[in-house]
Design an enzyme around this catalytic site. Structure first.
Site, short mmCIF file in Angstrom:
data_model
loop_
_atom_site.label_atom_id
_atom_site.label_comp_id
_atom_site.label_asym_id
_atom_site.label_seq_id
_atom_site.Cartn_x
_atom_site.Cartn_y
_atom_site.Cartn_z
N TYR A 52 0.85 -1.19 0.00
CA TYR A 52 0.00 0.00 0.00
C TYR A 52 0.89 1.24 0.00
CZ TYR A 52 -3.44 3.46 1.45
OH TYR A 52 -4.24 4.58 1.51
N ASP A 66 -1.09 15.90 6.09
CA ASP A 66 -1.85 15.17 5.07
C ASP A 66 -3.13 15.94 4.74
OD1 ASP A 66 -2.87 13.13 3.47
OD2 ASP A 66 -3.53 11.90 5.17
N ASP A 93 -2.96 5.68 -2.68
CA ASP A 93 -3.92 6.63 -2.12
C ASP A 93 -3.92 7.88 -3.01
OD1 ASP A 93 -5.22 8.51 -0.57
OD2 ASP A 93 -4.00 8.18 1.22
N ASP A 95 -6.09 10.36 -2.69
CA ASP A 95 -6.83 11.41 -1.98
C ASP A 95 -8.17 11.68 -2.67
OD1 ASP A 95 -4.87 11.60 -0.04
OD2 ASP A 95 -3.90 13.34 -0.91
N HIS A 120 -7.33 4.53 -4.62
CA HIS A 120 -8.61 4.94 -4.04
C HIS A 120 -8.78 6.45 -4.09
CE1 HIS A 120 -6.93 5.95 -0.02
NE2 HIS A 120 -6.30 4.80 -0.03
N GLU A 122 -11.36 9.45 -2.62
CA GLU A 122 -12.28 9.63 -1.49
C GLU A 122 -13.28 10.76 -1.72
OE1 GLU A 122 -8.89 10.13 0.96
OE2 GLU A 122 -9.29 12.24 1.40
N CYS A 130 -6.80 13.59 7.41
CA CYS A 130 -6.75 12.16 7.75
C CYS A 130 -8.14 11.69 8.10
CB CYS A 130 -5.80 11.94 8.92
SG CYS A 130 -6.05 10.34 9.74
N ARG A 165 -13.40 5.45 -1.70
CA ARG A 165 -13.34 5.55 -0.24
C ARG A 165 -14.42 6.52 0.20
NH1 ARG A 165 -8.21 7.83 3.35
NH2 ARG A 165 -9.41 9.37 4.52
N GLU A 199 -14.16 4.24 5.45
CA GLU A 199 -13.15 4.83 6.35
C GLU A 199 -13.71 5.02 7.76
OE1 GLU A 199 -10.31 5.06 7.22
OE2 GLU A 199 -9.29 6.90 6.60
N ASN A 221 -8.99 -0.44 7.03
CA ASN A 221 -7.82 0.39 7.33
C ASN A 221 -7.44 0.23 8.80
OD1 ASN A 221 -5.94 2.43 7.65
ND2 ASN A 221 -7.35 4.11 7.21
C1 LIG Z 1 -5.11 5.66 4.83
C2 LIG Z 1 -4.73 7.10 4.86
O1 LIG Z 1 -5.54 7.81 3.96
C3 LIG Z 1 -3.28 7.29 4.36
O2 LIG Z 1 -3.01 8.34 3.78
O3 LIG Z 1 -2.45 6.41 4.61
C4 LIG Z 1 -4.80 7.74 6.27
C5 LIG Z 1 -3.98 7.03 7.31
C6 LIG Z 1 -3.73 7.84 8.57
O4 LIG Z 1 -3.56 9.07 8.50
O5 LIG Z 1 -3.62 7.23 9.63
C7 LIG Z 1 -6.27 7.88 6.66
O6 LIG Z 1 -6.85 8.92 6.32
O7 LIG Z 1 -6.82 6.95 7.26
MG LIG Z 2 -4.68 9.23 2.83
#
Ligand SMILES: C[C@](O)(C(=O)O)[C@H](CC(=O)O)C(=O)O
Ligand SMILES: [Mg+2]
Length: 307
Positions: A52, A66, A93, A95, A120, A122, A130, A165, A199, A221
């Site tokens: 991943y 993020d 990912d 986004d 994915h 979202e 996040c 997602r 999620e 996740n």
């Molecule tokens: C899965 C996720 O989108 C990621 O970017 O890895 C994050 C992981 C995290 O920040 O813990 C998420 O939004 O869950």
């Molecule tokens: Mg992410």
């Protein structure tokens, strides 16, 4: 040696085959997060089924939060570096898809070019955050489904996995949030999603509820310090999950170890007491197939490294 010799379309075909098998007796496919190409190699050597590539890790690696600051070029570039070094399928990912539906379409084509097996997209608004933080907001169903339809229409390889997602669960408390998630998941499947990433599910029962709502592969996740309990792959298999990710875990482990090693360096003035925790030079060379480069020139690997 060098890059994987398995072509991207072949990785995707095999991935789809294996994913289909998880609906029968097979357990979920395990995709630990690779924080760089080298760690992807280790994931492969240990026998996992996939790799991943996390947006949170990509951003954190650059010292950024993020929140959608990374660009399509950065994400596709890093995805390519990681995907090409392993025979395993790599899911990335993407986004919110980097813009409007037309941008999502281009995103998917770039990620296909980069050799990924799937991505994915979202349904958060921009700027995203996040999925395990409070205060998230999502776009309406029409906008979310347009993103997915654009993604599905844009791909040139039918085996490239378009995963939708949904972050909608956390926008309402209790059973209402879960109902919203079930409805959103159904709409995303109708729009062409091959798989769903629900999620921030809070319990196994919640995963189970999504399982009964849609008939496509589901991703769980298992990110730490978030909203979901950390379930075992067996527990997730029992509620019908098909892919499990530990997106940031290996970065967290590595950064934790690095922080402790830096403390040791300050306290002890040397890293001798940490040698047992380090990947040995011999293991690193083994992981990168150093010796095999003698194929080109027998003087490349003409030394020994004692363990
Ligand atoms: C899965 C996720 O989108 C990621 O970017 O890895 C994050 C992981 C995290 O920040 O813990 C998420 O939004 O869950
Ligand atoms: Mg992410």
């Amino acid at each position: 040696m060098l890059y994987s010799k398995v072509a991207a379309h072949e990785k995707r075909r095999l991935f789809r085959e294996q994913l289909a098998a998880t609906f029968g007796s097979g357990g979920p496919m395990r995709f630990p997060g690779a924080f760089n190409p080298l760690s992807a190699r280790l994931i492969e050597r240990k026998g996992f089924e996939g790799v991943y590539i996390s947006g949170a890790v990509l951003a954190a690696d650059l010292g950024l939060p993020d929140i959608g600051l990374t660009t399509l070029s950065e994400v596709a570039g890093r995805g390519e570096q990681i995907a090409r070094i392993t025979d395993l399928p790599a899911i990335i990912d993407a986004d919110t898809g980097f813009g409007e539906p037309m941008n999502v379409a281009r995103t998917i084509q770039e990620l296909e070019n980069a050799g990924l097996a799937g991505a994915h997209i979202e349904d958060q608004i921009n700027p995203k955050r996040c999925g395990h933080l409070d205060g998230k907001a999502v776009v309406d169903e029409g906008t979310a489904t347009k993103r997915i339809r654009a993604a599905a229409d844009a791909r040139r390889d039918d085996n490239f996995l378009i995963m939708a997602r949904t972050d909608i669960r956390a926008t309402a408390d209790g059973p209402h949030g879960l109902d919203l998630a079930k409805d959103r998941a159904k709409a995303l499947v109708d729009a062409g999603a091959d798989a769903i990433f629900p999620e921030a599910m809070r319990s196994l029962e919640e995963f189970e509820a999504i399982r009964s709502a849609v008939d496509v592969p589901l991703l769980a996740n298992m990110t730490e310090f978030g909203k979901s309990e950390l379930f075992t792959t067996q527990q997730l298999a029992d509620v019908g999950m098909n892919i499990v990710i530990w997106p940031v875990s290996m970065l967290r482990i590595s950064m934790g170890a690095t922080g402790r090693a830096l403390d040791t360096l300050i306290e002890e003035g040397s890293l001798t007491s940490k040698l047992d925790e380090m990947q040995h030079r011999a293991d690193l060379y083994d992981l990168i197939d150093y010796e095999d480069y003698n194929h080109f020139d027998t003087s490349v690997f003409n030394f020994t490294v004692e363990k």
